[in-house]
Design a protein around this motif. Structure first.
Motif, PDB file in Angstrom:
ATOM      1  N   PHE A  40       0.830  -1.203   0.000  1.00  0.00           N
ATOM      2  CA  PHE A  40       0.000   0.000   0.000  1.00  0.00           C
ATOM      3  C   PHE A  40       0.868   1.258   0.000  1.00  0.00           C
ATOM      4  N   LEU A  41       1.946   1.242   0.779  1.00  0.00           N
ATOM      5  CA  LEU A  41       2.820   2.413   0.851  1.00  0.00           C
ATOM      6  C   LEU A  41       3.486   2.681  -0.494  1.00  0.00           C
ATOM      7  N   CYS A  42       4.109   1.658  -1.061  1.00  0.00           N
ATOM      8  CA  CYS A  42       4.803   1.842  -2.345  1.00  0.00           C
ATOM      9  C   CYS A  42       3.802   2.161  -3.458  1.00  0.00           C
ATOM     10  N   GLY A  43       2.682   1.445  -3.482  1.00  0.00           N
ATOM     11  CA  GLY A  43       1.667   1.718  -4.491  1.00  0.00           C
ATOM     12  C   GLY A  43       1.090   3.113  -4.353  1.00  0.00           C
ATOM     13  N   LEU A 100       4.586  -3.620 -13.267  1.00  0.00           N
ATOM     14  CA  LEU A 100       6.017  -3.505 -13.526  1.00  0.00           C
ATOM     15  C   LEU A 100       6.773  -3.097 -12.273  1.00  0.00           C
ATOM     16  N   PHE A 101       6.433  -1.929 -11.729  1.00  0.00           N
ATOM     17  CA  PHE A 101       7.179  -1.414 -10.587  1.00  0.00           C
ATOM     18  C   PHE A 101       6.906  -2.195  -9.302  1.00  0.00           C
ATOM     19  N   ILE A 152       9.539  -4.331  -6.969  1.00  0.00           N
ATOM     20  CA  ILE A 152       9.776  -3.964  -5.576  1.00  0.00           C
ATOM     21  C   ILE A 152       9.530  -5.162  -4.669  1.00  0.00           C
ATOM     22  N   GLY A 153       8.468  -5.926  -4.967  1.00  0.00           N
ATOM     23  CA  GLY A 153       8.148  -7.102  -4.161  1.00  0.00           C
ATOM     24  C   GLY A 153       9.265  -8.125  -4.129  1.00  0.00           C
ATOM     25  N   ILE A 204      10.921  -9.315  -0.546  1.00  0.00           N
ATOM     26  CA  ILE A 204      10.859 -10.704  -0.074  1.00  0.00           C
ATOM     27  C   ILE A 204      12.251 -11.330  -0.029  1.00  0.00           C
ATOM     28  N   LYS A 205      13.096 -11.004  -0.987  1.00  0.00           N
ATOM     29  CA  LYS A 205      14.476 -11.510  -0.943  1.00  0.00           C
ATOM     30  C   LYS A 205      15.184 -10.993   0.303  1.00  0.00           C
TER      31      LYS A 205
END
Length: 410
Positions: free
Chosen positions: A83-86, A328-329, A333-334, A338-339
């Protein structure tokens, strides 16, 4: 699992949404007239008050336990990051493409608010049952997948009905301000002194005034919005708390809270869940109500689409910007999130859990956004058009990114 098999699995849910939407669009045409504006509004209220809370409660009470909530603590953090990045990327998109003011909140909501429940409930079990699935034995994978998806749905419900709900409500406020500005320009107060380009409008004897310039309607809107902002500035804290309480008391949120309680407390769970549960009929009835959520939302979406294709004020740049952000973005980012979380030991060892977290960055926009636009009577047509395009592209995006995610995790 081969690429084409994965393509069929990942695209099936979005294809289903498109097919049911087309049925809704057909029902809303003048030939059938089964989904008129009034009918869609009434059906939408039923979805909001009865169907969605039932779906969330039924999934949580049956599949999630207190131990699960503790061990899956990173999932709410992950959803908050999406939610923050989006939201940040959506805000940037709004500044770049400059849509109409009353759909700015809709654009940000589309960028930040993913379908964290229904799509996962369809995709994860389907992947688990496919031959060659990398997530272990089919039955165990399906049970775990349903639990992860249900937990994701409930958490997403909290975020959607607070953050996205507020965005859409603010859009409704902007739309009302725009309409008030237009009325002000069309019907100036004749009792006040005026000249060719401006007038002063006194509101109920108050000293504040608004300059009405027919050649600059944006100025009128800005003045109205500024005046409204000042009017509420003194009681902002109290109003914010009241709004938060109102949103937390929304039926879907209440359903999630009660579902968490019944899932976490063993003796309550035994009352409803299980073949020997004395109140099993209640759980079955709630599940039956919840099963109507997705079909009804999708039919409403299709009904709005008919009007939206004719009247929606949404440009191709806006549609493209949302698609780029969502497919795409955010997935890129995900992968990084997660990595990093896996390297720091923050995740359970089950790769299916990590796969669900990655999909949370990749799913199409939440269909509950359509419910909100209908509730506040703002941007319904634009929401339908945006949902149509994002779900069409989502069929391909989910396939490609799912392949990437499985390669990373296995």
């Amino acid at each position: 699992m081969g690429f084409w098999t994965l393509f069929q699995v990942a695209s099936m849910p979005t294809v289903q949404v498109i097919i049911v939407s087309l049925v809704g669009a057909l029902m809303a045409t003048q030939r059938f007239n089964l989904l008129s504006t009034v009918t869609r509004g009434s059906l939408n209220k039923i979805v909001f008050v009865a169907f969605t809370p039932s779906l969330v409660f039924a999934c949580l009470a049956e599949t999630v336990t207190f131990q699960d909530m503790i061990s899956w603590w990173f999932m709410p953090v992950n959803i908050a990051i999406t939610f923050l990045c989006g939201g940040i990327l959506g805000w940037i998109a709004v500044k770049m493409v400059k849509p109409q003011p009353h759909i700015e909140g809709l654009v940000i909501a589309m960028c930040s608010t993913g379908n964290l429940g229904n799509i996962l409930l369809l995709i994860i079990p389907a992947i688990c049952t496919q031959k060659g699935s990398p997530f272990g034995e089919h039955d165990a994978c399906k049970v775990s997948g349903l639990s992860y998806s249900s937990f994701s749905m409930a958490l997403g419900c909290f975020f959607i009905w607070t953050y996205a709900y507020q965005l859409i409500r603010n859009s409704a406020v902007k739309l009302n301000a725009m309409k008030a500005a237009e009325d002000l320009l069309k019907k100036p107060n004749k009792d006040l002194d005026s000249n060719e380009k401006s007038q002063l409008l006194h509101n109920d004897g108050q000293s504040s005034s608004i300059k009405v310039d027919p050649e600059n309607p944006t100025l009128v809107y800005q003045q109205l919005a500024s005046k409204e902002e000042k009017r509420f500035s003194k009681s902002r804290l109290i109003e914010t708390l009241n709004k938060l309480l109102e949103e937390l008391l929304a039926p879907p949120t209440i359903g999630a809270i009660v579902g968490f309680i019944f899932g976490a407390v063993p003796w309550l769970k035994k009352l409803l869940i299980g073949d020997d549960a004395p109140l099993r009929v209640i759980q079955d009835s709630i599940t039956l109500l919840g099963d109507g959520t997705l079909p009804c939302i999708t039919l409403i979406l299709g009904g709005n689409l008919i009007q939206g294709l004719r009247n929606a004020s949404i440009g191709p740049l806006t549609i493209t910007a949302i698609i780029i952000v969502r497919y795409l973005f955010l997935p890129a980012i995900g992968v990084g999130v997660i990595k990093a979380a896996g390297a720091l030991g923050l995740l359970p060892p089950d790769p299916l859990f990590s796969f669900v977290l990655l999909l949370q960055f990749t799913v199409p926009p939440a269909m509950n956004i359509s419910t909100m636009t209908q509730l506040f009577d703002v941007g319904q047509e634009e929401c339908s058009v945006l949902t149509m395009w994002t779900y069409i592209i989502g069929a391909f995006a989910l396939t490609g990114w799912s392949t990437v995610f499985m390669a990373i995790l296995t």
